[in-house]
Design a protein around this motif. Structure first.
Motif, PDB file in Angstrom:
ATOM      1  N   HIS A  77      -4.159  -5.806  -8.251  1.00  0.00           N
ATOM      2  CA  HIS A  77      -3.025  -5.507  -7.143  1.00  0.00           C
ATOM      3  C   HIS A  77      -1.589  -6.110  -7.680  1.00  0.00           C
ATOM      4  N   MET A  78      -1.769  -7.131  -8.262  1.00  0.00           N
ATOM      5  CA  MET A  78      -0.193  -7.616  -8.702  1.00  0.00           C
ATOM      6  C   MET A  78       0.254  -6.768  -9.723  1.00  0.00           C
ATOM      7  N   LEU A  79      -0.546  -6.201 -10.548  1.00  0.00           N
ATOM      8  CA  LEU A  79       0.070  -5.314 -11.389  1.00  0.00           C
ATOM      9  C   LEU A  79       0.611  -3.891 -10.698  1.00  0.00           C
ATOM     10  N   TRP A  80      -0.203  -3.415  -9.733  1.00  0.00           N
ATOM     11  CA  TRP A  80       0.267  -2.286  -8.704  1.00  0.00           C
ATOM     12  C   TRP A  80       1.668  -2.773  -8.043  1.00  0.00           C
ATOM     13  N   LEU A  81       1.392  -3.878  -7.452  1.00  0.00           N
ATOM     14  CA  LEU A  81       2.881  -4.223  -6.879  1.00  0.00           C
ATOM     15  C   LEU A  81       4.037  -4.218  -7.432  1.00  0.00           C
ATOM     16  N   GLY A  82       3.953  -4.723  -8.892  1.00  0.00           N
ATOM     17  CA  GLY A  82       4.966  -4.659  -9.672  1.00  0.00           C
ATOM     18  C   GLY A  82       5.382  -3.252 -10.103  1.00  0.00           C
ATOM     19  N   LEU A  83       4.489  -2.413 -10.236  1.00  0.00           N
ATOM     20  CA  LEU A  83       4.879  -1.214 -10.384  1.00  0.00           C
ATOM     21  C   LEU A  83       5.449  -0.242  -9.277  1.00  0.00           C
ATOM     22  N   VAL A  84       5.236  -0.590  -8.178  1.00  0.00           N
ATOM     23  CA  VAL A  84       5.911   0.000  -7.094  1.00  0.00           C
ATOM     24  C   VAL A  84       7.301  -0.544  -6.967  1.00  0.00           C
ATOM     25  N   GLY A  85       7.339  -1.776  -7.407  1.00  0.00           N
ATOM     26  CA  GLY A  85       8.950  -2.296  -7.679  1.00  0.00           C
ATOM     27  C   GLY A  85       9.676  -1.370  -8.482  1.00  0.00           C
ATOM     28  N   TYR A  86       8.895  -1.109  -9.683  1.00  0.00           N
ATOM     29  CA  TYR A  86       9.614  -0.341 -10.899  1.00  0.00           C
ATOM     30  C   TYR A  86       9.961   0.892 -10.234  1.00  0.00           C
ATOM     31  N   TRP A  87       9.028   1.729  -9.860  1.00  0.00           N
ATOM     32  CA  TRP A  87       9.438   2.933  -9.481  1.00  0.00           C
ATOM     33  C   TRP A  87      10.373   3.048  -8.264  1.00  0.00           C
ATOM     34  N   THR A  88      10.260   1.933  -7.472  1.00  0.00           N
ATOM     35  CA  THR A  88      11.419   1.964  -6.361  1.00  0.00           C
ATOM     36  C   THR A  88      12.774   1.654  -6.959  1.00  0.00           C
ATOM     37  N   GLY A  89      12.841   1.201  -8.233  1.00  0.00           N
ATOM     38  CA  GLY A  89      14.192   0.882  -8.777  1.00  0.00           C
ATOM     39  C   GLY A  89      14.352  -0.574  -8.420  1.00  0.00           C
ATOM     40  N   PHE A  90      13.458  -1.366  -7.869  1.00  0.00           N
ATOM     41  CA  PHE A  90      13.544  -2.938  -7.880  1.00  0.00           C
ATOM     42  C   PHE A  90      13.058  -3.472  -9.149  1.00  0.00           C
ATOM     43  N   ASP A  91      13.572  -3.524 -10.269  1.00  0.00           N
ATOM     44  CA  ASP A  91      13.110  -3.770 -11.246  1.00  0.00           C
ATOM     45  C   ASP A  91      12.745  -5.472 -11.290  1.00  0.00           C
ATOM     46  N   THR A  92      13.580  -6.267 -10.728  1.00  0.00           N
ATOM     47  CA  THR A  92      13.222  -7.738 -10.529  1.00  0.00           C
ATOM     48  C   THR A  92      12.049  -8.048 -10.220  1.00  0.00           C
ATOM     49  N   LEU A  93      11.815  -7.296  -9.172  1.00  0.00           N
ATOM     50  CA  LEU A  93      10.264  -7.570  -8.329  1.00  0.00           C
ATOM     51  C   LEU A  93       9.022  -7.400  -9.581  1.00  0.00           C
ATOM     52  N   PHE A  94       9.260  -6.448 -10.313  1.00  0.00           N
ATOM     53  CA  PHE A  94       8.304  -5.914 -11.421  1.00  0.00           C
ATOM     54  C   PHE A  94       8.336  -7.086 -12.169  1.00  0.00           C
ATOM     55  N   MET A  95       9.486  -7.633 -12.623  1.00  0.00           N
ATOM     56  CA  MET A  95       9.228  -8.646 -13.520  1.00  0.00           C
ATOM     57  C   MET A  95       8.522  -9.966 -13.019  1.00  0.00           C
ATOM     58  N   TRP A  96       9.082 -10.352 -11.792  1.00  0.00           N
ATOM     59  CA  TRP A  96       8.521 -11.638 -11.313  1.00  0.00           C
ATOM     60  C   TRP A  96       6.969 -11.327 -11.118  1.00  0.00           C
ATOM     61  N   ILE A  97       6.614 -10.217 -10.617  1.00  0.00           N
ATOM     62  CA  ILE A  97       5.088 -10.381 -10.200  1.00  0.00           C
ATOM     63  C   ILE A  97       4.155 -10.207 -11.329  1.00  0.00           C
ATOM     64  N   ASP A 122      10.137  11.400  -4.214  1.00  0.00           N
ATOM     65  CA  ASP A 122       9.060  10.633  -3.675  1.00  0.00           C
ATOM     66  C   ASP A 122       7.952  10.685  -4.579  1.00  0.00           C
ATOM     67  N   VAL A 123       7.795  11.600  -5.460  1.00  0.00           N
ATOM     68  CA  VAL A 123       6.663  11.815  -6.232  1.00  0.00           C
ATOM     69  C   VAL A 123       6.149  10.615  -7.101  1.00  0.00           C
ATOM     70  N   PRO A 124       7.070   9.817  -7.801  1.00  0.00           N
ATOM     71  CA  PRO A 124       6.488   8.689  -8.574  1.00  0.00           C
ATOM     72  C   PRO A 124       6.117   7.617  -7.463  1.00  0.00           C
ATOM     73  N   VAL A 125       6.589   7.570  -6.250  1.00  0.00           N
ATOM     74  CA  VAL A 125       6.588   6.288  -5.453  1.00  0.00           C
ATOM     75  C   VAL A 125       4.883   6.498  -4.928  1.00  0.00           C
ATOM     76  N   VAL A 126       4.978   7.861  -4.411  1.00  0.00           N
ATOM     77  CA  VAL A 126       3.621   8.150  -4.027  1.00  0.00           C
ATOM     78  C   VAL A 126       2.387   8.246  -4.866  1.00  0.00           C
ATOM     79  N   LEU A 127       2.723   8.849  -5.909  1.00  0.00           N
ATOM     80  CA  LEU A 127       1.403   8.745  -6.738  1.00  0.00           C
ATOM     81  C   LEU A 127       1.111   7.416  -7.352  1.00  0.00           C
ATOM     82  N   THR A 128       2.240   6.726  -7.345  1.00  0.00           N
ATOM     83  CA  THR A 128       1.758   5.147  -7.843  1.00  0.00           C
ATOM     84  C   THR A 128       1.000   4.544  -6.589  1.00  0.00           C
TER      85      THR A 128
END
Ligand code: SF4
Ligand code: SF4
Lengths: 415, 137
Positions: free
Chosen positions: A129-149, A365-371
């Motif tokens: 789940h944490m991996l997935w949360l990070g990826l959503v951060g990544y695809w929405t352009g919130f890379d900081t969240l990706f790194m933290w998680i 929206d495709v990347p975010v929805v498919l992620t």
């Protein structure tokens, strides 16, 4: 260009009469090679302007023949084969398989082993789940969240390595139990790390409900409701985010889930924003289960001696993998290798729902929805977009599509 | 320009406090290969065989899921009136998945998974391990 020279677009339109018409002018092929997916897929996205009006999935591109390969291997060797179906939920795969085989053997697994199985399965759910949360951060352009998680996820992976010997391919299950007992003095690090993860989960819960970048990219995106979910039968968090509380761990308890009872988290929104909150809740709940398991764990043996050959018979088993219900069917001819193994992975069950989630959204929206459906990472490797009026074909890499999505939303907000 | 800075400040706002907190921490990234690598006690690395303990029984060849192990003949041995072939295992470690199944099943405790993990090589033959039972016993 006359009709005679190029009859194909016409013909294709006729063939799809009654359905939504598509032709090279409005078709965006998405895929098909997504190496990181368990079930690689190809989506035909049919656009009207920028809006997606229809999605046609086609699966089966990178069929690895694992079910066939399993018929050539012994029962024990197959555990390591099935672990390799998925890198993230490798323990769920081996767990479903060994429990199906134990079903044929009619084995009573030692109680301590059943607790350890819950412990490792829940740790795996947290890291997935944490991996997935990070990826959503990544695809929405919130890379900081990706790194933290992903930094916090390392804490869980270290625990998994301490218990099983490897971060990802745990090779920990065996028929009749688990291969090794828990290491000594593991209780303290487990308690420490779980307290840390719970504290972080609380912070991330606040963050996803207040962070503007995330909200603007996920709120109302990829929405499905309970009626649609009932028709399309998704599994796991994708189903629970529509308010339907279904979980194999509760409905058909396996391992020690009859004694360590998880609380099912649901949400009613059915969009990506609610999936974010739901998965964070599930991380929290898994931490609680891990702590409960480590408190209550009984002593005793962790495995029995399993025979090399399995009697004639068949068995089915399903477990709640991080992405939803994972199903195994095993048939034994009475011998050292299975006659047939059938596997239904959660992404397979979710794929139609993902196509429904995409409808009505834009290409951005495709990347975010498919992620959002959690199809394993890196799936947006390659998209080609055909723009017929410009008479050129682009080949958009995942990264370009991500940048496009971020730019699209920035411009929309600015203007 | 000013508009852009304004909007990104708003975006970051929710996470600002956390950013300051993390900026104060030491970096968690370790500089590889400087400094000792950290392993869990149970980490499964490269396989190793003890040539003294190995009897050439061949169980490891049967159980290995990745066909790493082949048994080759080392000669003949007389047992009573019969002559039996003696064998030794050769480990093609380039396909080894470090699962440890052979370690579990070797009754003589000849196998062990070490903590060695730097196995990248340009010559896969350098990963063939042939040190068990070189001589006929
Ligand atoms: S390593 Fe162990 S199992 Fe393999 S041949 Fe030698 S003694 Fe037998
Ligand atoms: S560790 Fe696993 S893959 Fe490697 S030699 Fe032993 S049984 Fe084969």
């Amino acid at each position: 260009m006359s009709d005679k020279e190029d009859p194909q677009p016409e013909g294709r339109k006729e063939a799809s009469a009654g359905l939504i018409q598509y032709s090279p002018e409005n078709l965006v092929p998405f895929g098909p090679v997504h190496p990181a997916l368990k079930e690689p897929e190809y989506f035909k996205l049919i656009l009207e302007g920028e809006k997606i009006i229809e999605v046609i999935p086609r699966i089966g591109y990178v069929h690895r023949g694992i079910e066939r390969a399993a018929q050539e291997r012994t029962w024990i060797k197959n555990i390591y084969l099935f672990e390799r179906i998925c890198g993230i939920c490798s323990f769920a795969h081996s767990l479903a398989y060994v429990q199906a085989v134990e079903g044929i053997l009619q084995f009573e697994v030692p109680r301590r082993a059943r607790y350890i199985r819950v412990l490792v399965a829940e740790l795996e759910r947290i890291h997935s789940h944490m991996l997935w949360l990070g990826l959503v951060g990544y695809w929405t352009g919130f890379d900081t969240l990706f790194m933290w998680i992903w930094k916090d996820r390392e804490h869980v992976l270290d625990l998994v390595e301490a218990i099983t010997g490897n971060r990802i391919h745990k090779s920990y299950s065996t028929i009749s139990g688990v291969r090794r007992d828990l290491p000594e003095n593991i209780a303290d690090p487990v308690k420490k790390e779980m307290a840390y993860i719970q504290q972080r989960a609380k912070y991330y819960k606040d963050l996803v409900s207040s962070e503007e970048t995330l909200i603007s990219r996920t709120k109302g995106v990829g929405r499905i409701d309970a009626d649609l979910a009932k028709k399309l039968c998704p599994v796991g968090p994708l189903l629970r985010c529509t308010g339907i509380a279904r979980d194999v761990r509760i409905e058909d308890p396996y391992a020690a889930y009859d004694e360590l009872i998880p609380e099912i988290k649901t949400s009613t929104e059915g969009d990506i924003a609610s999936l974010l909150a739901l998965r964070i809740d599930e991380v929290n709940e898994s931490c609680r289960l891990v702590l409960e398991a480590i408190e209550k764990i009984p002593s005793g043996p962790v495995k029995l001696t399993a025979p090399r050959s399995v009697p004639k018979g068949e068995s089915m088993f399903h477990v709640e993998a991080p992405r939803g219900e994972l199903f195994y069917y095993v048939r034994s001819p009475g011998g050292i290798a299975p006659e047939r193994v059938k596997i239904r992975t959660p992404t397979m069950a979710n794929i139609l729902t993902a196509t429904a989630m995409l409808k009505g959204h834009t290409l951005a929206d495709v990347p975010v929805v498919l992620t959002g459906m959690d199809p394993c990472f890196g799936c947006m490797d390659r998209v080609s977009v055909f723009e017929v009026d410009k008479q050129k074909e682009w080949s958009v890499l995942g990264e370009e599509l991500r940048q496009y999505g971020i730019k699209y939303y920035k411009e929309r907000r600015a203007g | 320009m000013s508009k852009e800075t304004g909007s990104s400040r708003k975006e970051i706002g929710g996470a600002m406090g956390e950013m300051f907190r993390i900026a104060m921490e030491r970096p968690i990234t370790k500089q590889y290969p400087f400094g000792p690598p950290e392993f869990a006690e149970r980490f499964r690395g490269k396989l190793d065989v003890d040539p003294v303990k190995c009897t050439g029984c061949g169980v490891c060849e049967v159980v290995c899921p990745a066909t790493v192990i082949r048994m080759v003949s080392t000669g003949k041995r007389k047992v009573g009136t019969r002559e039996i072939e003696t064998k030794r295992p050769i480990f093609d470690l380039y396909t080894c998945i470090s699962c440890g199944q052979c370690v579990d099943d070797c009754r003589f405790g000849a196998l062990e998974l070490t903590h060695e993990f730097e196995l990248a090589t340009v010559d896969k033959n350098s990963l063939i391990m042939d040190k068990a039972l070189k001589s006929v016993r």
